[in-house]
Write an enzyme that holds these catalytic residues in place. Structure first.
Site, mmCIF file in Angstrom:
data_model
loop_
_atom_site.group_PDB
_atom_site.id
_atom_site.type_symbol
_atom_site.label_atom_id
_atom_site.label_comp_id
_atom_site.label_asym_id
_atom_site.label_seq_id
_atom_site.Cartn_x
_atom_site.Cartn_y
_atom_site.Cartn_z
ATOM 1 N N ARG A 131 0.830 -1.209 0.000
ATOM 2 C CA ARG A 131 0.000 0.000 0.000
ATOM 3 C C ARG A 131 0.864 1.259 0.000
ATOM 4 O O ARG A 131 0.585 2.211 -0.736
ATOM 5 C CB ARG A 131 -0.923 -0.004 1.219
ATOM 6 C CG ARG A 131 -2.015 -1.028 1.114
ATOM 7 C CD ARG A 131 -2.870 -1.051 2.353
ATOM 8 N NE ARG A 131 -3.879 -2.106 2.279
ATOM 9 C CZ ARG A 131 -4.501 -2.608 3.324
ATOM 10 N NH1 ARG A 131 -4.249 -2.149 4.540
ATOM 11 N NH2 ARG A 131 -5.386 -3.565 3.162
ATOM 12 N N TYR B 253 15.715 -10.817 12.332
ATOM 13 C CA TYR B 253 16.101 -10.954 10.933
ATOM 14 C C TYR B 253 15.185 -10.099 10.061
ATOM 15 O O TYR B 253 15.643 -9.352 9.200
ATOM 16 C CB TYR B 253 16.021 -12.428 10.518
ATOM 17 C CG TYR B 253 16.113 -12.667 9.035
ATOM 18 C CD1 TYR B 253 17.350 -12.805 8.419
ATOM 19 C CD2 TYR B 253 14.962 -12.761 8.253
ATOM 20 C CE1 TYR B 253 17.431 -13.030 7.052
ATOM 21 C CE2 TYR B 253 15.036 -12.985 6.896
ATOM 22 C CZ TYR B 253 16.273 -13.119 6.296
ATOM 23 O OH TYR B 253 16.344 -13.329 4.949
ATOM 24 N N ARG C 136 20.356 -8.239 8.061
ATOM 25 C CA ARG C 136 19.787 -9.578 8.248
ATOM 26 C C ARG C 136 20.821 -10.602 8.664
ATOM 27 O O ARG C 136 20.466 -11.670 9.162
ATOM 28 C CB ARG C 136 19.105 -10.047 6.965
ATOM 29 C CG ARG C 136 20.081 -10.489 5.902
ATOM 30 C CD ARG C 136 19.413 -10.682 4.552
ATOM 31 N NE ARG C 136 20.246 -11.405 3.615
ATOM 32 C CZ ARG C 136 21.305 -10.922 2.986
ATOM 33 N NH1 ARG C 136 21.693 -9.684 3.220
ATOM 34 N NH2 ARG C 136 21.978 -11.660 2.132
#
Length: 134
Positions: free
Chosen positions: A32, A94, A105
């Protein structure tokens, strides 16, 4: 009525489902925000990182839940549950790290991989003890 062991398994599995739902919702919010409609999976780099983080987490959850159940049944439920909670925490970190920057990450990725290996080891030891030892 659920006994304590069944309740613990149910709660941990519910946490897994909530984590998957949270990750999926983040992708919806990013779609969105960056105006990327399904089935598109490319676009703004921030969206792509969030999408990949969610996909990567989803890919590992079947492995995680399988190892969690086998380790819990055949090794020790408490130890497996503790590893499971730590795994969920590392996958959350992560996701957060990957959503911020691809390099973010790596630390949580390595930690979650170590926990999967630990669960695999516990499952193997439990299975060997159950089926190979008299």
């Amino acid at each position: 009525k659920l006994d304590k062991a069944q309740l613990n398994k149910t709660l941990l599995c519910s946490c897994v489902v909530l984590f998957l739902a949270y990750f999926a919702m983040q992708v919806i919010y990013a779609r969105r925000k960056y105006k990327i409609s399904p089935p598109e999976t490319t676009g703004h780099p921030d969206f792509e990182r969030i999408f990949r983080a969610q996909a990567n987490c989803s890919e590992y959850f079947p492995i995680f839940t399988s190892l969690l159940w086998v380790a819990g049944i055949f090794f020790h439920q408490g130890v497996a549950a503790g590893c499971g909670l730590l795994y969920l925490y590392t996958r959350f970190k992560y996701f957060q790290g990957y959503a911020g920057a691809a390099q973010g990450r790596l630390g949580p990725l390595y930690a979650s991989a170590r926990l999967l290996w630990l669960l695999l080891g516990l499952a193997v030891v439990g299975l060997l003890a159950h089926f190979a030892l008299p």
